[in-house]
Design a protein around this motif. Structure first.
Motif, PDB file in Angstrom:
ATOM      1  N   GLU A  69      60.895  20.700  11.897  1.00 20.92           N
ATOM      2  CA  GLU A  69      59.786  22.173  11.927  1.00 20.92           C
ATOM      3  C   GLU A  69      60.018  21.628   9.902  1.00 20.92           C
ATOM      4  N   ALA A  70      60.898  21.186   9.111  1.00 19.04           N
ATOM      5  CA  ALA A  70      60.522  21.819   7.448  1.00 19.04           C
ATOM      6  C   ALA A  70      59.181  20.525   7.773  1.00 19.04           C
ATOM      7  N   ARG A  71      59.380  19.999   8.594  1.00 13.63           N
ATOM      8  CA  ARG A  71      57.572  18.385   8.122  1.00 13.63           C
ATOM      9  C   ARG A  71      56.505  18.816   8.159  1.00 13.63           C
ATOM     10  N   LEU A  72      56.391  19.879   9.294  1.00 11.52           N
ATOM     11  CA  LEU A  72      55.621  20.498   9.694  1.00 11.52           C
ATOM     12  C   LEU A  72      54.799  22.101   8.889  1.00 11.52           C
ATOM     13  N   GLY A  73      53.690  22.186   8.897  1.00 11.15           N
ATOM     14  CA  GLY A  73      52.407  23.026   8.246  1.00 11.15           C
ATOM     15  C   GLY A  73      53.309  24.986   8.909  1.00 11.15           C
ATOM     16  N   PRO A  74      52.832  25.270   8.296  1.00 10.65           N
ATOM     17  CA  PRO A  74      53.482  26.520   8.689  1.00 10.65           C
ATOM     18  C   PRO A  74      52.515  26.804  10.224  1.00 10.65           C
ATOM     19  N   ASP A  75      53.270  27.922  11.146  1.00 10.09           N
ATOM     20  CA  ASP A  75      53.080  28.353  11.804  1.00 10.09           C
ATOM     21  C   ASP A  75      51.732  29.932  11.701  1.00 10.09           C
ATOM     22  N   PRO A  76      50.487  29.569  12.038  1.00  2.00           N
ATOM     23  CA  PRO A  76      50.282  30.980  12.124  1.00  2.00           C
ATOM     24  C   PRO A  76      50.716  32.566  13.464  1.00  2.00           C
ATOM     25  N   ILE A  77      51.670  31.931  14.466  1.00  2.00           N
ATOM     26  CA  ILE A  77      52.302  32.122  15.507  1.00  2.00           C
ATOM     27  C   ILE A  77      53.516  33.300  14.768  1.00  2.00           C
ATOM     28  N   ARG A  78      54.232  32.450  14.035  1.00  2.29           N
ATOM     29  CA  ARG A  78      55.481  32.723  13.278  1.00  2.29           C
ATOM     30  C   ARG A  78      55.103  33.685  12.630  1.00  2.29           C
ATOM     31  N   ASP A  79      56.299  35.253  13.020  1.00  2.00           N
ATOM     32  CA  ASP A  79      56.216  36.369  12.269  1.00  2.00           C
ATOM     33  C   ASP A  79      57.343  35.439  10.295  1.00  2.00           C
ATOM     34  N   ASP A  80      57.968  34.359  10.590  1.00  2.00           N
ATOM     35  CA  ASP A  80      59.023  34.183   9.739  1.00  2.00           C
ATOM     36  C   ASP A  80      58.574  32.895   9.647  1.00  2.00           C
ATOM     37  N   PRO A  81      57.914  32.516   8.048  1.00  2.00           N
ATOM     38  CA  PRO A  81      57.261  31.554   8.155  1.00  2.00           C
ATOM     39  C   PRO A  81      58.063  30.366   7.188  1.00  2.00           C
ATOM     40  N   MET A 128      43.561  20.331  11.981  1.00  6.74           N
ATOM     41  CA  MET A 128      43.720  18.655  13.083  1.00  6.74           C
ATOM     42  C   MET A 128      45.136  18.596  12.701  1.00  6.74           C
ATOM     43  N   ASN A 129      45.551  18.357  11.398  1.00  7.96           N
ATOM     44  CA  ASN A 129      46.770  17.943  10.580  1.00  7.96           C
ATOM     45  C   ASN A 129      47.926  18.519  10.561  1.00  7.96           C
ATOM     46  N   VAL A 169      48.650  23.317   8.674  1.00 10.06           N
ATOM     47  CA  VAL A 169      48.777  24.021   9.452  1.00 10.06           C
ATOM     48  C   VAL A 169      49.380  23.164  11.321  1.00 10.06           C
ATOM     49  N   ALA A 170      50.327  24.400  11.307  1.00 11.20           N
ATOM     50  CA  ALA A 170      50.806  23.449  13.046  1.00 11.20           C
ATOM     51  C   ALA A 170      50.496  24.909  13.911  1.00 11.20           C
ATOM     52  N   GLY A 171      50.296  24.256  15.300  1.00 17.57           N
ATOM     53  CA  GLY A 171      49.554  24.331  16.384  1.00 17.57           C
ATOM     54  C   GLY A 171      48.280  24.671  16.353  1.00 17.57           C
ATOM     55  N   VAL A 172      47.318  24.273  15.745  1.00 19.14           N
ATOM     56  CA  VAL A 172      45.706  24.226  15.897  1.00 19.14           C
ATOM     57  C   VAL A 172      45.226  23.431  16.339  1.00 19.14           C
ATOM     58  N   GLY A 173      44.691  22.886  17.851  1.00 16.78           N
ATOM     59  CA  GLY A 173      44.443  22.286  18.576  1.00 16.78           C
ATOM     60  C   GLY A 173      42.295  22.327  18.672  1.00 16.78           C
ATOM     61  N   ASN A 174      42.026  21.382  19.543  1.00 19.90           N
ATOM     62  CA  ASN A 174      40.750  20.898  19.071  1.00 19.90           C
ATOM     63  C   ASN A 174      40.008  22.335  19.091  1.00 19.90           C
ATOM     64  N   ILE A 175      40.344  22.836  20.282  1.00 15.12           N
ATOM     65  CA  ILE A 175      39.238  24.493  20.475  1.00 15.12           C
ATOM     66  C   ILE A 175      39.724  25.158  19.534  1.00 15.12           C
ATOM     67  N   TYR A 176      40.691  26.049  18.505  1.00 14.83           N
ATOM     68  CA  TYR A 176      40.763  27.065  17.462  1.00 14.83           C
ATOM     69  C   TYR A 176      40.376  25.971  16.200  1.00 14.83           C
TER      70      TYR A 176
END
Length: 350
Positions: A176-188, A213-214, A218-225
């Motif tokens: 989790e620490a290696r990942l960027g912030p997740d737009p879906i999570r309420d606790d960044p 895409m990195n 930012v965590a969770g973004v795929g090609n469509i988003y």
């Protein structure tokens, strides 16, 4: 290359596991055999935690000794759990079946020709399932099932993941620490929320299209988003990150929060605004597809559902190369960027 599941899929999975299996002692096996050692560690343990960060799913299991140590005040702390970490990648998927006592989503992940999960199995007795309360035998595993989780009323089978392993709480925190912030999570925390995203983009010469895409940015973004949120922002995807205004990036973050949380709720990705769709963009069950529907075999799990937006109306630019932009009519462009296809409108995105 077909799209792999974005972060909304992992969050939808976390919710599904909580709904179907939370608090239950699960039988864990590896029909394929490649996860046999991990299955032994989890078999007979109780599922007490289910969460996602970006495209990573974490399921926390408590063995009887950990539960005894926790006492009556609640589940054991994270450090006392064994965690199943799953990253679906491009081809992974969870498939589900139930005894008919509750609605069960058939598949979440990357089933063929689908974006998001396929149709749900409704609650109540089905032709292929016993009535609730009857003795229930789960269906036999189909395909190369890496992991099978069997609960009181449902079974979940995992196929084709990029990662599947048993890890400690420290290893979960490290991921989790290696990942960027997740737009879906309420606790960044610990990723730092939108300002960390803004800072990471603006300190880089890399194009904003690549940075989105990195997963460290930012965590969770795929090609469509990626394609769709850049169109909605009117931003050229080839703009260097350091040249994108901070306010534009904050707007992109806010847009991702709305779009990705909606995707986690519905299981479908819809980014077009109603005024930019064709009049018949929302269809009734069984309605025939319009000309061009199914182009490049892009479909939504909600196709055919009353009032849903068909996939060929759901996106502004994704998989629409050569077609007129929904806003200005300019042909949508496509190019390969860092081994992924990038779609954009050269007029609306300058």
């Amino acid at each position: 290359m077909r799209p792999g599941p974005a972060g909304h899929t992992a969050h939808r999975l976390a919710r599904t596991f909580a709904e179907l299996f939370a608090g239950q002692v699960l039988a864990v096996s590896s029909p394929q055999g490649r996860f046999a050692a991990g299955a032994v560690l989890l078999d007979g343990a109780r599922l007490v935690a289910s969460r996602a960060w970006g495209k990573q799913l974490f399921l926390g299991f408590a063995d009887p000794s950990a539960e005894a140590a926790a006492g009556p005040d609640g589940p054991p702390p994270d450090d006392d759990l064994r965690w199943l970490r799953v990253h679906l990648g491009l081809y992974g998927a969870w498939t589900f079946a139930g005894d008919g006592s509750a609605a069960v989503v058939h598949a979440i992940g990357a089933p063929r020709r689908r974006i998001g999960e396929r149709d749900s199995v409704p609650a109540g007795p089905l032709a292929s399932l016993p009535a609730p309360g009857d003795d229930w035998a789960p269906p036999a595993p189909r395909g190369a099932v890496r992991v099978r989780l069997l609960g009181e009323h449902a079974v979940a089978d995992l196929t084709g993941p990029t990662a599947c392993e048993v890890v400690s709480a420290d290893e979960v925190r490290a991921v989790e620490a290696r990942l960027g912030p997740d737009p879906i999570r309420d606790d960044p925390a610990p990723a730092g929320g939108p300002e960390r995203f803004v800072t990471a983009v603006r300190r880089s010469r890399t194009t904003v299209g690549q940075l989105l895409m990195n997963q460290d940015v930012v965590a969770g973004v795929g090609n469509i988003y990626r394609a769709e949120v850049l169109f909605r922002a009117g931003l050229d995807p080839l703009t260097p990150g350091r040249d994108v205004p901070a306010e534009t990036l904050r707007g992109i973050w806010d847009d991702l929060v709305v779009l990705m949380r909606d995707g986690a709720t519905t299981g479908a990705i819809v980014t077009t605004r109603p005024q930019d769709r064709e009049p018949d963009g929302a269809t009734s069950p069984g309605a025939p597809s319009r000309p061009g529907a199914g182009r490049q075999e892009v479909r939504q799990n909600t196709d055919g559902t009353a009032g849903s937006v068909l996939a060929d109306q759901a996106f502004y630019v994704y998989h629409r190369d050569g077609l007129p932009c929904r806003v200005c009519g300019t042909p949508v462009l496509m190019k390969d960027l860092a081994a992924r296809k990038l779609y954009w409108c050269p007029t609306c995105q300058r």
